[in-house]
Design a protein around this motif. Sequence first.
Motif, PDB file in Angstrom:
ATOM      1  N   UNK A 131       0.842  -1.195   0.000  1.00  0.00           N
ATOM      2  CA  UNK A 131       0.000   0.000   0.000  1.00  0.00           C
ATOM      3  C   UNK A 131       0.876   1.244   0.000  1.00  0.00           C
ATOM      4  N   UNK A 132       1.912   1.230   0.820  1.00  0.00           N
ATOM      5  CA  UNK A 132       2.842   2.368   0.893  1.00  0.00           C
ATOM      6  C   UNK A 132       4.253   1.816   1.050  1.00  0.00           C
ATOM      7  N   UNK A 149       9.434   6.004   1.914  1.00  0.00           N
ATOM      8  CA  UNK A 149       9.121   7.428   1.936  1.00  0.00           C
ATOM      9  C   UNK A 149       8.318   7.924   3.114  1.00  0.00           C
ATOM     10  N   UNK A 150       7.945   7.036   4.032  1.00  0.00           N
ATOM     11  CA  UNK A 150       7.257   7.506   5.236  1.00  0.00           C
ATOM     12  C   UNK A 150       7.974   6.902   6.444  1.00  0.00           C
ATOM     13  N   UNK A 151       7.383   7.035   7.641  1.00  0.00           N
ATOM     14  CA  UNK A 151       8.025   6.445   8.817  1.00  0.00           C
ATOM     15  C   UNK A 151       8.075   4.931   8.710  1.00  0.00           C
ATOM     16  N   UNK A 152       7.082   4.363   8.048  1.00  0.00           N
ATOM     17  CA  UNK A 152       7.000   2.911   7.919  1.00  0.00           C
ATOM     18  C   UNK A 152       6.264   2.583   6.628  1.00  0.00           C
ATOM     19  N   UNK A 153       6.375   1.357   6.176  1.00  0.00           N
ATOM     20  CA  UNK A 153       5.622   0.898   5.012  1.00  0.00           C
ATOM     21  C   UNK A 153       4.289   0.320   5.483  1.00  0.00           C
ATOM     22  N   UNK A 154       3.309   0.336   4.594  1.00  0.00           N
ATOM     23  CA  UNK A 154       2.003  -0.261   4.917  1.00  0.00           C
ATOM     24  C   UNK A 154       1.711  -1.371   3.905  1.00  0.00           C
ATOM     25  N   UNK A 155       1.337  -2.524   4.426  1.00  0.00           N
ATOM     26  CA  UNK A 155       1.042  -3.679   3.581  1.00  0.00           C
ATOM     27  C   UNK A 155      -0.363  -4.192   3.889  1.00  0.00           C
ATOM     28  N   UNK A 156      -0.990  -4.789   2.900  1.00  0.00           N
ATOM     29  CA  UNK A 156      -2.328  -5.318   3.106  1.00  0.00           C
ATOM     30  C   UNK A 156      -2.410  -6.719   2.508  1.00  0.00           C
ATOM     31  N   UNK A 187      12.693  -5.113   3.055  1.00  0.00           N
ATOM     32  CA  UNK A 187      13.310  -3.849   3.451  1.00  0.00           C
ATOM     33  C   UNK A 187      14.816  -4.073   3.405  1.00  0.00           C
ATOM     34  N   UNK A 205      11.283  -0.344   2.024  1.00  0.00           N
ATOM     35  CA  UNK A 205      11.804   0.523   3.070  1.00  0.00           C
ATOM     36  C   UNK A 205      13.229   0.189   3.384  1.00  0.00           C
ATOM     37  N   UNK A 206      13.740   0.879   4.381  1.00  0.00           N
ATOM     38  CA  UNK A 206      15.108   0.633   4.782  1.00  0.00           C
ATOM     39  C   UNK A 206      15.702   1.847   5.428  1.00  0.00           C
ATOM     40  N   UNK A 235       9.556 -10.242   3.550  1.00  0.00           N
ATOM     41  CA  UNK A 235       8.167 -10.427   3.950  1.00  0.00           C
ATOM     42  C   UNK A 235       7.485 -11.273   2.881  1.00  0.00           C
ATOM     43  N   UNK A 287      -4.266  -4.031   8.280  1.00  0.00           N
ATOM     44  CA  UNK A 287      -3.091  -3.829   7.448  1.00  0.00           C
ATOM     45  C   UNK A 287      -1.845  -3.912   8.316  1.00  0.00           C
ATOM     46  N   UNK A 288      -0.714  -4.113   7.633  1.00  0.00           N
ATOM     47  CA  UNK A 288       0.542  -4.346   8.330  1.00  0.00           C
ATOM     48  C   UNK A 288       1.441  -3.127   8.159  1.00  0.00           C
ATOM     49  N   UNK A 289       2.122  -2.768   9.224  1.00  0.00           N
ATOM     50  CA  UNK A 289       3.050  -1.637   9.209  1.00  0.00           C
ATOM     51  C   UNK A 289       4.452  -2.179   9.469  1.00  0.00           C
ATOM     52  N   UNK A 290       5.418  -1.785   8.647  1.00  0.00           N
ATOM     53  CA  UNK A 290       6.788  -2.298   8.811  1.00  0.00           C
ATOM     54  C   UNK A 290       7.778  -1.153   8.786  1.00  0.00           C
ATOM     55  N   UNK A 291       8.688  -1.161   9.748  1.00  0.00           N
ATOM     56  CA  UNK A 291       9.736  -0.146   9.770  1.00  0.00           C
ATOM     57  C   UNK A 291      11.039  -0.780  10.243  1.00  0.00           C
ATOM     58  N   UNK A 292      12.159  -0.269   9.774  1.00  0.00           N
ATOM     59  CA  UNK A 292      13.427  -0.904  10.117  1.00  0.00           C
ATOM     60  C   UNK A 292      14.517   0.138  10.315  1.00  0.00           C
ATOM     61  N   UNK A 304       8.512   4.738  14.974  1.00  0.00           N
ATOM     62  CA  UNK A 304       8.145   4.838  13.558  1.00  0.00           C
ATOM     63  C   UNK A 304       6.781   4.206  13.276  1.00  0.00           C
ATOM     64  N   UNK A 360       2.746   6.163  12.256  1.00  0.00           N
ATOM     65  CA  UNK A 360       1.761   5.875  11.200  1.00  0.00           C
ATOM     66  C   UNK A 360       0.356   5.828  11.792  1.00  0.00           C
ATOM     67  N   UNK A 392       2.831  11.127   5.929  1.00  0.00           N
ATOM     68  CA  UNK A 392       3.471  12.436   6.022  1.00  0.00           C
ATOM     69  C   UNK A 392       2.867  13.432   5.031  1.00  0.00           C
ATOM     70  N   UNK A 401       6.417  16.614   1.496  1.00  0.00           N
ATOM     71  CA  UNK A 401       5.558  15.531   1.022  1.00  0.00           C
ATOM     72  C   UNK A 401       4.095  15.960   0.897  1.00  0.00           C
TER      73      UNK A 401
END
Lengths: 346, 346
Positions: free
Chosen positions: A36-37, A40-47, A99, A133-134, A150, B52-57, B87, B91, B161, B253
């Motif tokens: 989903x995202x 570019x943000x604090x975290x990625x969003x997955x569905x 990531x 992400x990363x 993932x 939904x899933x949020x991922x940050x690293x 992070x 979100x 963001x 952004x």
Amino acid sequence: MIEDKNQQKTELSDLGEFGLIDHLTRDFKIKQKSTIKGIGDDAAILSFKNKEIVISTDLLIENVHFDLSYMPLKHLGYKAIIVNLSDVYAMNASATQVTVSIAVSNRFPLEALEELYSGIETAAKIYNIDVIGGDTTSSTTGLIISVTAIGEIKDGDEVYRNGARPNDLLVVSGDLGGAYMGLQVLEREKEVFKVNPNNQPDLDSYTYIIERQLKPEARKDIIKLLKDLDVKPTSMIDISDGLSSEIMHICKQSEVGCDLYENKIPLDPQVISTCEEFNIDSTTIALNGGEDYELLMTVSQKDYSKLKGNPNFTVIGYMKEKAEGMHLVTRSEMKIPLKAQGWKSF
Amino acid sequence: MIEDKNQQKTELSDLGEFGLIDHLTRDFKIKQKSTIKGIGDDAAILSFKNKEIVISTDLLIENVHFDLSYMPLKHLGYKAIIVNLSDVYAMNASATQVTVSIAVSNRFPLEALEELYSGIETAAKIYNIDVIGGDTTSSTTGLIISVTAIGEIKDGDEVYRNGARPNDLLVVSGDLGGAYMGLQVLEREKEVFKVNPNNQPDLDSYTYIIERQLKPEARKDIIKLLKDLDVKPTSMIDISDGLSSEIMHICKQSEVGCDLYENKIPLDPQVISTCEEFNIDSTTIALNGGEDYELLMTVSQKDYSKLKGNPNFTVIGYMKEKAEGMHLVTRSEMKIPLKAQGWKSF
């Protein structure tokens, strides 16, 4: 040995941390519906809707896991992704995202990181995964790569390490020992190069094993093949540390024993000839070599007819009751206890 | 400065890689319903149903992100988790799991890693998250920690963001600059300690800011509070690199401008007094200091009454049209363009 022909050098400090991530990932495309995202943000969003999520993570450290004197950065980027995808496939899952975080010292110019990321992008394209992400930061020495992979799986399709039962077949994909012997050849050439930098190595007779070391593949195809054949292994693990230690993981977690047949272990002719050249026992290499990223699985006897004769699978042994222990049955039909030398990083 | 009173030393090589992970995580409990399989297989399995899933690293590198001469390992383990959870909260999500990978040189005895993991475990308990996987390997120098945080969020609850609009309020949680000034005090004491190791520092008047540096918290409570107040920010980011650079991320952004009011920036009295002592401008510290892990958000004007008077939130400015630019409005009512010094790792 691997010459850097890229003369252009841009200092990382010219871009700064934010500029660097943007720059390195600007061509990366999102392909998965579940992303989903991304970056570019604090975290990625997955569905994932009605799927379960599979997560695996690995750290690769310069001069511990790789040597840049013979590992081109593009290959390294590719391999860093592959080794993580391999863990996702070993759950019988589809890999969907990764990531990637890197720490680099300022001895790396921007162009070196572009090489690394082009390998990452190539792997992402071939395996159809998104880089979501990363983190990019500096290190005091050397290059550090951290990848989290993932994946998604339908509830009930998971294959763990702990499901093997006595009488199950022990099955491996592909062949073993190639990556380790490729490393031996590269290490030898590195020593030769140190003595005579003008020496041009002739590596023609080692192409397969060097590729196994420098550009391994994860067995996504095997997961698809198992589904097509309607075979769900009772347990599965990827071979990163050597056959012996992976078998022992399955036996320990499944509380079973096993007989592994030495004469069944699949070896490529190049592994055999290189082992002879180096005067190393090829069985020892297959058992302890590691980094082949093949899949080791146990399969119910009732599925034997589905795998029989398929060149992608080799039956290398049978699971036993726990009390019978874990053994290698040698060519001379001696039973010797399996030992896990594996790959010790300490 | 921080003395290691633990005299017992066990070599990591005595345990090996597999033994080490088992040992360090044996007391970790699974608390989240969404954790189907944690540590111990090729990958972890999670199940989020309709979320939904949020991922940050993040990667933390010794002598880049932390200095073990004043950062106790237990605090470091705690902070490594916190910075990643921050992070996920940024979100507007709930944090549910983390993976933790570490690379260590053999100068670290087992007891040091136990300290590190006790901090990780403490954070996991307090923030109610599961440690579901990771990798443990050796490094050639120093300590490297890689954390991936996973969270869940209801579709539609995400706050990115890029959602800020002109006239939105710019709002920050807590107070700013403490972590950076805590670091300044610790750095000064380290220099004093080098000259006179017997000197016992009196840090009583710096307890708050030192805690902000050594044991930061992630604002899980703010996410809950926003839900309770029925406020969904239009954009949000966590403050890891300093207020200025985070505001600029949101503006860039969201394609908006902003006016930030110097006299509204929340500062703790200890930050003000320590800035005076160090002869540093406290606004500069709040703008560029970083590591406060507060949440910066933009909120629609219609929600002002819900936040007004709440001590957890401070309105520090207003979003403007992009063409109006990004400015700091000083106490003397001068408008000066915002600059992002942030925290540069290169």
